[in-house]
Design an enzyme around this catalytic site. Structure first.
Site, PDB file in Angstrom:
ATOM      1  N   ASN A  10       0.818  -1.227   0.000  1.00 13.44           N
ATOM      2  CA  ASN A  10       0.000   0.000   0.000  1.00 13.44           C
ATOM      3  C   ASN A  10       0.841   1.261   0.000  1.00 13.44           C
ATOM      4  O   ASN A  10       1.969   1.275   0.505  1.00 13.44           O
ATOM      5  CB  ASN A  10      -0.862   0.075   1.276  1.00 13.44           C
ATOM      6  CG  ASN A  10      -2.001  -0.920   1.285  1.00 13.44           C
ATOM      7  OD1 ASN A  10      -2.412  -1.413   0.248  1.00 13.44           O
ATOM      8  ND2 ASN A  10      -2.501  -1.222   2.472  1.00 13.44           N
ATOM      9  N   LYS A  39       0.064  -4.249   5.221  1.00 14.05           N
ATOM     10  CA  LYS A  39       0.501  -5.226   6.233  1.00 14.05           C
ATOM     11  C   LYS A  39       1.474  -6.234   5.625  1.00 14.05           C
ATOM     12  O   LYS A  39       2.408  -6.687   6.285  1.00 14.05           O
ATOM     13  CB  LYS A  39      -0.717  -5.917   6.845  1.00 14.05           C
ATOM     14  CG  LYS A  39      -1.568  -4.926   7.634  1.00 14.05           C
ATOM     15  CD  LYS A  39      -2.751  -5.552   8.302  1.00 14.05           C
ATOM     16  CE  LYS A  39      -3.783  -4.511   8.720  1.00 14.05           C
ATOM     17  NZ  LYS A  39      -3.277  -3.475   9.619  1.00 14.05           N
ATOM     18  N   THR A 211      -1.581 -10.648  20.391  1.00 15.57           N
ATOM     19  CA  THR A 211      -0.903  -9.454  20.905  1.00 15.57           C
ATOM     20  C   THR A 211      -1.916  -8.610  21.671  1.00 15.57           C
ATOM     21  O   THR A 211      -3.087  -8.530  21.297  1.00 15.57           O
ATOM     22  CB  THR A 211      -0.258  -8.639  19.765  1.00 15.57           C
ATOM     23  OG1 THR A 211      -1.270  -8.260  18.827  1.00 15.57           O
ATOM     24  CG2 THR A 211       0.810  -9.441  19.040  1.00 15.57           C
ATOM     25  N   THR A 239       1.425   2.628  14.284  1.00 15.52           N
ATOM     26  CA  THR A 239       1.224   1.976  12.980  1.00 15.52           C
ATOM     27  C   THR A 239       2.360   0.980  12.707  1.00 15.52           C
ATOM     28  O   THR A 239       3.533   1.304  12.889  1.00 15.52           O
ATOM     29  CB  THR A 239       1.193   3.042  11.844  1.00 15.52           C
ATOM     30  OG1 THR A 239       0.293   4.069  12.210  1.00 15.52           O
ATOM     31  CG2 THR A 239       0.762   2.423  10.528  1.00 15.52           C
ATOM     32  N   ALA A 240       1.971  -0.212  12.260  1.00 16.41           N
ATOM     33  CA  ALA A 240       2.909  -1.300  11.899  1.00 16.41           C
ATOM     34  C   ALA A 240       3.552  -1.997  13.095  1.00 16.41           C
ATOM     35  O   ALA A 240       4.427  -2.851  12.912  1.00 16.41           O
ATOM     36  CB  ALA A 240       3.995  -0.827  10.928  1.00 16.41           C
ATOM     37  N   ALA A 241       3.126  -1.675  14.316  1.00 15.74           N
ATOM     38  CA  ALA A 241       3.666  -2.392  15.482  1.00 15.74           C
ATOM     39  C   ALA A 241       3.314  -3.880  15.383  1.00 15.74           C
ATOM     40  O   ALA A 241       4.163  -4.751  15.624  1.00 15.74           O
ATOM     41  CB  ALA A 241       3.109  -1.802  16.772  1.00 15.74           C
ATOM     42  N   GLY A 242       2.065  -4.158  15.020  1.00 16.97           N
ATOM     43  CA  GLY A 242       1.634  -5.555  14.883  1.00 16.97           C
ATOM     44  C   GLY A 242       2.405  -6.262  13.778  1.00 16.97           C
ATOM     45  O   GLY A 242       2.770  -7.428  13.906  1.00 16.97           O
ATOM     46  N   ASP A 243       2.662  -5.544  12.681  1.00 23.36           N
ATOM     47  CA  ASP A 243       3.393  -6.147  11.561  1.00 23.36           C
ATOM     48  C   ASP A 243       4.838  -6.437  11.956  1.00 23.36           C
ATOM     49  O   ASP A 243       5.396  -7.470  11.592  1.00 23.36           O
ATOM     50  CB  ASP A 243       3.386  -5.188  10.352  1.00 23.36           C
ATOM     51  CG  ASP A 243       1.973  -4.909   9.875  1.00 23.36           C
ATOM     52  OD1 ASP A 243       1.110  -5.794  10.016  1.00 23.36           O
ATOM     53  OD2 ASP A 243       1.719  -3.793   9.376  1.00 23.36           O
TER      54      ASP A 243
HETATM   55  O1  RIB Z   1      -0.586  -2.421   9.833  1.00 23.87           O
HETATM   56  C1  RIB Z   1      -0.380  -1.160   9.282  1.00 23.87           C
HETATM   57  C2  RIB Z   1      -0.781  -1.153   7.827  1.00 23.87           C
HETATM   58  O2  RIB Z   1      -2.176  -1.378   7.715  1.00 23.87           O
HETATM   59  C3  RIB Z   1      -0.533   0.158   7.118  1.00 23.87           C
HETATM   60  O3  RIB Z   1       0.740   0.230   6.567  1.00 23.87           O
HETATM   61  C4  RIB Z   1      -1.682   0.233   6.112  1.00 23.87           C
HETATM   62  O4  RIB Z   1      -1.272   0.223   4.772  1.00 23.87           O
HETATM   63  C5  RIB Z   1      -2.593  -0.960   6.432  1.00 23.87           C
HETATM   64  O5  RIB Z   1      -2.397  -2.013   5.573  1.00 23.87           O
END
Ligand code: RIB
Length: 296
Positions: A10, A39, A211, A239-243
């Site tokens: 994205n 993600k 989590t 943002t993106a902590a879970g990823d």
């Molecule tokens: O987990 C964060 C992500 O969720 C963002 O980068 C956004 O693009 C969505 O996919």
């Protein structure tokens, strides 16, 4: 070990606000930043930065080519990514003064994944190799079923949770990684401990990781629950902590760590991620995870 991440890519439009916009309200954002995200992309970067060999499969539109460069710069093999006639997926993200986010997704090319492409991607993978999936691309059931037929180990992060998830062949999943909301969606149980118990019963084949934000994380498997604390840091953007957590946890397991060590590695990485702005840009490199670098 080499892993395949079949996942979303994205463009993230991140708006900084004091509080999230409310229904019926019009609000001016303080700033706009554009980041690489998705993600799928974030998790590929996290695994690669952790030191794992990662192949990313997914689709972008023509305007999304800079996202492929972000993946390449992070060490991800991007040869299987294809250009679609559909525009690149994007996310509209509000980040408030507490570092919390809310995300509106436009699937775009991420929803242009069909059977022919799945077959082209899976042809080079087989027994014992890991497939990582989130819930931002189309044809999920088919990808899971085809990969399992080839003997791959399936890791599924049901994020974002949707009503489609229970219809996927979840009995084929070997590892679930999810947050409290997703665990509640999948189990119907709001209490994470009860959700973990139910999920263990419903998916006895699987390792189940949940989590819990600042309360840490847990892993349920074969009747046992392991717990991991979250490291305390100054939150800038979650943002993106879970990823980041997912990517590092998988990397830990792939390199032979026991579950508790992999949970700790993932918690350290996620704690660094939330001290930085953006999605992909905030995923740390492995060398940044030395204890001294985390202000606990
Ligand atoms: O987990 C964060 C992500 O969720 C963002 O980068 C956004 O693009 C969505 O996919």
């Amino acid at each position: 070990m080499r892993v395949l991440n079949f996942g979303s890519i994205n463009i993230d439009y991140v708006y900084s606000v004091d509080e999230f916009v409310k229904p019926g309200e019009t609000k001016a954002a303080r700033s706009l930043s554009v980041f690489a995200g998705g993600k799928g992309l974030n998790q590929s970067l996290a695994m690669a930065k952790a030191g794992l060999k990662v192949v990313h499969a997914g689709k972008i539109g023509k305007e999304g080519e800079f996202l492929v460069k972000t993946l390449k710069d992070g060490g991800v093999d991007t040869r299987l990514i294809e250009i679609s006639d559909v525009p690149t997926g994007h996310a509209i993200i509000q980040v408030d003064d507490k570092g919390r986010n809310c995300i509106l997704l436009f699937g775009g090319a991420n929803q242009d994944i069909g059977e022919a492409y799945i077959d082209r991607v899976l042809v080079g993978f087989g027994h014992g190799e890991m497939l990582i999936l989130q819930n931002e691309i189309s044809s999920m059931s088919s990808i899971i079923a085809k990969a399992k037929t080839k003997g791959m180990t399936i890791v599924f992060n049901p994020s974002p949770y949707s009503s489609l998830v229970p219809n996927y062949p979840l009995e084929l999943v070997d590892i679930f990684i999810m947050n409290e909301i997703e665990a509640s969606g999948l189990s119907g149980e709001h209490d994470p401990d009860k959700a973990a118990g139910l999920l263990m019963r419903n998916f006895p084949q699987a390792l189940i990781v949940i989590t819990l934000g600042e309360a840490g994380s847990m892993c349920a498997h074969k009747g046992e629950i392991l717990r991991q604390k979250a490291y305390r840091v100054k939150v800038v953007d979650t943002t993106a902590a879970g990823d980041t957590f997912s990517g590092y946890f998988i990397a830990g397991l792939a390199e032979g760590m026991d579950i508790q060590k992999a949970l700790d590695l993932a918690a350290r990485a996620a704690s660094i991620c939330i001290t930085r702005k953006g999605a992909a840009d905030s995923v740390p490199w492995r060398k940044e995870l030395e204890v001294g670098d985390i202000r606990i």
